[in-house]
Design an enzyme around this catalytic site. Structure first.
Site, short mmCIF file in Angstrom:
data_model
loop_
_atom_site.label_atom_id
_atom_site.label_comp_id
_atom_site.label_asym_id
_atom_site.label_seq_id
_atom_site.Cartn_x
_atom_site.Cartn_y
_atom_site.Cartn_z
N HIS A 60 0.83 -1.22 0.00
CA HIS A 60 0.00 0.00 0.00
C HIS A 60 0.86 1.27 0.00
O HIS A 60 1.90 1.34 0.65
CB HIS A 60 -0.95 0.00 1.21
CG HIS A 60 -2.11 -0.94 1.02
ND1 HIS A 60 -2.85 -1.42 2.08
CD2 HIS A 60 -2.64 -1.48 -0.10
CE1 HIS A 60 -3.81 -2.22 1.61
NE2 HIS A 60 -3.69 -2.28 0.29
N ASP A 62 0.67 4.12 1.35
CA ASP A 62 1.03 4.82 2.60
C ASP A 62 2.14 4.10 3.35
O ASP A 62 2.58 4.58 4.41
CB ASP A 62 -0.22 5.01 3.49
CG ASP A 62 -0.85 3.72 3.95
OD1 ASP A 62 -1.10 2.84 3.11
OD2 ASP A 62 -1.09 3.57 5.16
N HIS A 63 2.63 2.98 2.78
CA HIS A 63 3.74 2.24 3.42
C HIS A 63 5.01 2.26 2.57
O HIS A 63 6.09 1.97 3.08
CB HIS A 63 3.31 0.79 3.71
CG HIS A 63 2.17 0.73 4.68
ND1 HIS A 63 2.33 0.33 5.98
CD2 HIS A 63 0.88 1.11 4.55
CE1 HIS A 63 1.17 0.43 6.61
NE2 HIS A 63 0.27 0.91 5.76
N HIS A 116 -4.93 -8.62 5.30
CA HIS A 116 -5.07 -7.23 4.88
C HIS A 116 -4.76 -7.13 3.39
O HIS A 116 -5.51 -6.54 2.62
CB HIS A 116 -4.15 -6.37 5.72
CG HIS A 116 -4.16 -4.90 5.39
ND1 HIS A 116 -5.25 -4.10 5.61
CD2 HIS A 116 -3.20 -4.10 4.85
CE1 HIS A 116 -4.96 -2.86 5.21
NE2 HIS A 116 -3.73 -2.84 4.74
FE FE Z 1 -1.70 1.50 6.03
ZN ZN Z 2 -2.34 -1.10 4.32
#
Ligand code: FE
Ligand code: ZN
Length: 261
Positions: A60, A62-63, A116
Site C-alpha cells: 500500500h 502509505d507504506h 489485509h
Molecule cells: Fe496503512
Molecule cells: Zn495497508
C-alpha cells in the site's frame, strides 16, 4: 547484538501512519514502511544517522511512498515481500526467510501474514515485531485481499510470540480501536486500564505504540475470539452459540467496519 543500546521510535507520517526508525549507537539506521521521505530525512538529520536498510510489510502507498526516494538518496537496501506491485526491491523475502543486516547488526525472521493484503509480511527479531497493517493495538487491519480465516490464522501466528514482544504497528488507530473493544468486552479490566492509558497518552499527543504483545492478548478482541464475554457478544449479534472461531472473528471484523463510537 541483543544488548546494544538501540533507539526505536515511531515517526509520524501522512495522516495517521507511523514509520518505525531503529538505530544503533554507531548511527546506522533502518526504517520500516516509509510512506513518505520527508519525516525520515528530518529524523536522520536530527540524529546524524545513516539509513542502511528499508523494510516493507506490504504494497500500500502509505507504506512504500517514500521508499524510492530514500533508497536512491542513501543507497539503503530494500527488503520487501514477493509482490510485483512493489518495484525496485533489492531483496524479496517470504515465510521462514531471515533478513540479516550488518549495520545495524540485526536479524529478523519473516512471517507471512495474509489477510489485509495477500502478500503482507511481518519482521520479527530482538523482541520487536513490525507488523504493518495486520495487528494493531486493540484492533486488526481491514480485509482487503484475504478471507477472515486467513487473517485469523495470521493473527494466531503473531499471538504465539513472547509476551514481552514490542508490537510496532503502522498506524495510530488505538483510541478508536479501544472504543470498539470496550463495546464488545465491557467487563475486561485489563482493557479498561489500557484504554485509560491510551486516553492519557493521546491527550498528551504521545504515541500509544509500541504495544506489548502480552497486553494485546489480554485486551485486543481480535486475539480473544475464545473469550466467554466475546462469545456471548457474537451470540447477541445473531451468531449461533456453536459457531466456530472463524465465524466469531468475521462477526467482530464486520462489526468493527460499521462501528461508530
Ligand atoms: Fe496503512
Ligand atoms: Zn495497508
Amino acid at each position: 547484538m541483543e544488548h546494544l543500546p538501540m533507539h526505536l521510535e515511531p515517526i509520524p507520517a501522512l495522516s495517521d501512519n507511523y514509520i518505525w526508525l531503529l538505530a544503533d549507537e554507531h548511527g546506522s539506521a533502518l526504517v520500516v514502511d516509509p510512506g513518505e521521505a520527508g519525516p525520515v530525512e528530518q529524523a536522520l538529520q536530527r540524529d546524524g544517522l545513516r539509513l542502511e536498510a528499508i523494510l516493507l510489510t506490504h504494497h500500500h502507498k502509505d507504506h512504500i511512498g517514500g521508499m524510492a526516494e530514500l533508497a536512491a538518496r542513501h543507497g539503503a537496501v530494500v527488503h520487501a515481500p514477493r509482490d510485483e506491485r512493489i518495484a525496485a526491491v533489492d531483496h524479496r523475502v517470504g515465510n521462514g526467510d531471515t533478513v540479516t543486516l550488518k549495520a545495524p547488526d540485526l536479524q529478523f525472521q519473516v512471517i507471512e501474514i495474509p489477510g489485509h493484503t495477500r502478500s503482507h509480511i511481518a519482521f520479527h527479531g530482538h523482541g520487536m515485531l513490525f507488523c504493518g497493517d495486520t495487528l494493531f493495538s486493540l484492533g486488526c487491519g481491514r480485509l482487503f485481499e484475504g478471507s477472515p480465516a486467513q487473517m485469523l490464522d495470521s493473527l494466531d501466528q503473531l499471538a504465539t510470540l513472547p509476551d514481552a514482544t514490542l508490537v510496532c504497528c503502522a498506524h495510530e488507530y488505538t483510541q478508536a480501536n479501544a472504543a470498539f473493544a470496550r463495546s464488545v468486552e465491557p467487563g475486561n479490566r485489563d482493557l479498561q486500564q489500557r484504554s485509560d492509558e491510551i486516553d492519557r497518552l493521546r491527550s498528551a499527543s504521545q504515541p500509544t505504540l509500541p504495544a506489548v504483545l502480552g497486553q494485546e492478548r489480554a485486551c485486543n478482541p481480535f486475539l480473544r475470539v475464545d473469550s466467554p464475554e466475546i462469545v456471548e457478544w457474537t451470540v447477541r449479534q445473531g451468531l449461533s452459540d456453536d459457531a466456530g472461531r472463524v465465524e466469531r472473528f468475521a462477526t467482530l471484523r464486520t462489526a468493527k467496519d460499521h462501528f461508530r463510537a
